[in-house]
Design an enzyme around this catalytic site. Structure first.
Site, PDB file in Angstrom:
ATOM      1  N   LYS A 226      43.782  36.701 -21.276  1.00 22.52           N
ATOM      2  CA  LYS A 226      43.605  35.250 -21.361  1.00 22.52           C
ATOM      3  C   LYS A 226      44.919  34.476 -21.415  1.00 22.52           C
ATOM      4  O   LYS A 226      45.987  35.031 -21.660  1.00 22.52           O
ATOM      5  CB  LYS A 226      42.697  34.917 -22.538  1.00 22.52           C
ATOM      6  CG  LYS A 226      41.248  35.267 -22.188  1.00 22.52           C
ATOM      7  CD  LYS A 226      40.244  34.617 -23.071  1.00 22.52           C
ATOM      8  CE  LYS A 226      38.840  34.933 -22.514  1.00 22.52           C
ATOM      9  NZ  LYS A 226      37.843  34.926 -23.561  1.00 22.52           N
ATOM     10  N   ARG A 260      35.643  42.672 -26.074  1.00 22.19           N
ATOM     11  CA  ARG A 260      35.201  42.454 -24.689  1.00 22.19           C
ATOM     12  C   ARG A 260      36.438  42.415 -23.799  1.00 22.19           C
ATOM     13  O   ARG A 260      37.234  41.485 -23.887  1.00 22.19           O
ATOM     14  CB  ARG A 260      34.435  41.138 -24.602  1.00 22.19           C
ATOM     15  CG  ARG A 260      33.918  40.791 -23.207  1.00 22.19           C
ATOM     16  CD  ARG A 260      33.252  39.425 -23.193  1.00 22.19           C
ATOM     17  NE  ARG A 260      32.723  39.091 -21.895  1.00 22.19           N
ATOM     18  CZ  ARG A 260      33.446  38.589 -20.885  1.00 22.19           C
ATOM     19  NH1 ARG A 260      34.737  38.384 -21.032  1.00 22.19           N
ATOM     20  NH2 ARG A 260      32.869  38.297 -19.742  1.00 22.19           N
TER      21      ARG A 260
END
Ligand code: HH2
Length: 285
Positions: A226, A260
């Site tokens: 991210k 995740r």
């Protein structure tokens, strides 16, 4: 480790032994890091099997990108992207399947075809029918925190009390679920790294993860590749593996039960080493 489990429509997933890895598989043309890569059903099916071999205990399929500014797709489009992959994986796939959707119609359809977890990035807030569908199927649900939608979320990063407000908004989601008949044992909670968060807020939420534990339930964290990692290291998407591993290990140490991630093999190995170290506390003889 905490002694708890997660109830889905087909099983009880044990979370007491070790952190679980949820492998990400986006069957989209535009996901922020793997967009277009697994668009053909055959390649997606192969990647799902490969992630299980690499140590994934859950596979999360997504058919709509949630990256900032992503263009929404219709439920029909989501179902058209998911169906051939679900069919190919079949009902005897060795690990639970999750689908990343905020649409009740999509959830109803995939739960009927063997999926056992719904990963709702809107925290049950976008579609008023979603919680009822999950309750009726007895499915597991990831209740994630975000504000607005992927087009507006990065305009909504002003918090007076970051952890307090994220917690309160997750509690609202929990209330929606409970009122619809979802049991606490079906829910896990997720701070939503990068969703209506500046980079430093994503860091703070990982660092203070335990304060977001709601009803004693497990926490899931999705740091994979991210932008907060890109911002810290000033690196593009394809160079965020080490940052993902660091964030994953830290999340585990701060209490995450599920990570995740896209890079299943690498993160699995890193958290296994970290967990083995954490398990040994003998004094030297
Ligand atoms: N992050 C993304 C998507 N879904 N779900 C949960 N529960 N937690 C997350 O952190 C999370 C999520 C974004 O990542 P990705 O799936 O790789 O990209 P895209 O949304 O562009 O498909």
């Amino acid at each position: 480790m905490n002694n708890y489990s997660w109830i889905t429509s087909r099983r009880r997933i044990d979370l007491s032994e070790r952190v679980l890895i949820m492998g990400v598989l986006n069957v989209t043309p535009d996901s922020f890091s793997d967009g277009g890569r697994w668009l053909s059903p055959d390649s997606a099916i192969e990647r799902a099997r490969e992630m299980v071999d690499e140590g994934a205990e859950i596979i999360d399929l997504g058919a709509e990108s949630t990256r900032p500014g992503a263009v929404p797709v219709t439920g029909t489009e989501e179902i058209d992207r998911l169906s051939p992959v679900l069919e190919g994986l079949g009902s005897s796939f060795p690990v639970p399947l999750s689908v990343d959707t905020s649409k009740a119609a999509v959830a109803a359809r995939v739960l009927d075809s063997g999926v056992e977890i719904i990963n709702d990035v809107s925290g049950l807030k976008r579609d008023p029918e979603m919680a009822g569908v999950i309750a009726r199927h007895g499915a597991g649900v990831v209740v994630m925190h975000m504000r607005g939608d992927p087009r507006t979320m990065q305009d909504r990063t002003a918090y007076r009390d970051l952890v307090g407000e994220v917690r309160a908004e997750l509690e609202e989601s929990a209330g929606i679920g409970l009122r619809a008949g979802i049991t606490p044992e079906q829910m896990v909670f997720d701070p939503g790294i990068g969703f209506a968060k500046e980079w430093s807020q994503s860091c703070a939420l990982i660092n203070r993860l335990e304060e977001l534990r709601i009803m004693g339930r497990p926490l899931l964290v999705g740091p994979s590749r991210k932008s907060f990692i890109g911002r810290i290291l000033n690196l593009p998407l394809d160079e965020r593996l080490e940052g993902t591993i660091a964030a994953g290990v830290l999340s585990m140490l701060r209490g995450a039960g599920i990570l995740r991630v896209h890079d299943v093999r690498e993160v699995r190995r890193a958290v296994d080493v970290a967990a083995a170290i954490m398990a040994e506390a003998h004094d030297p003889a």
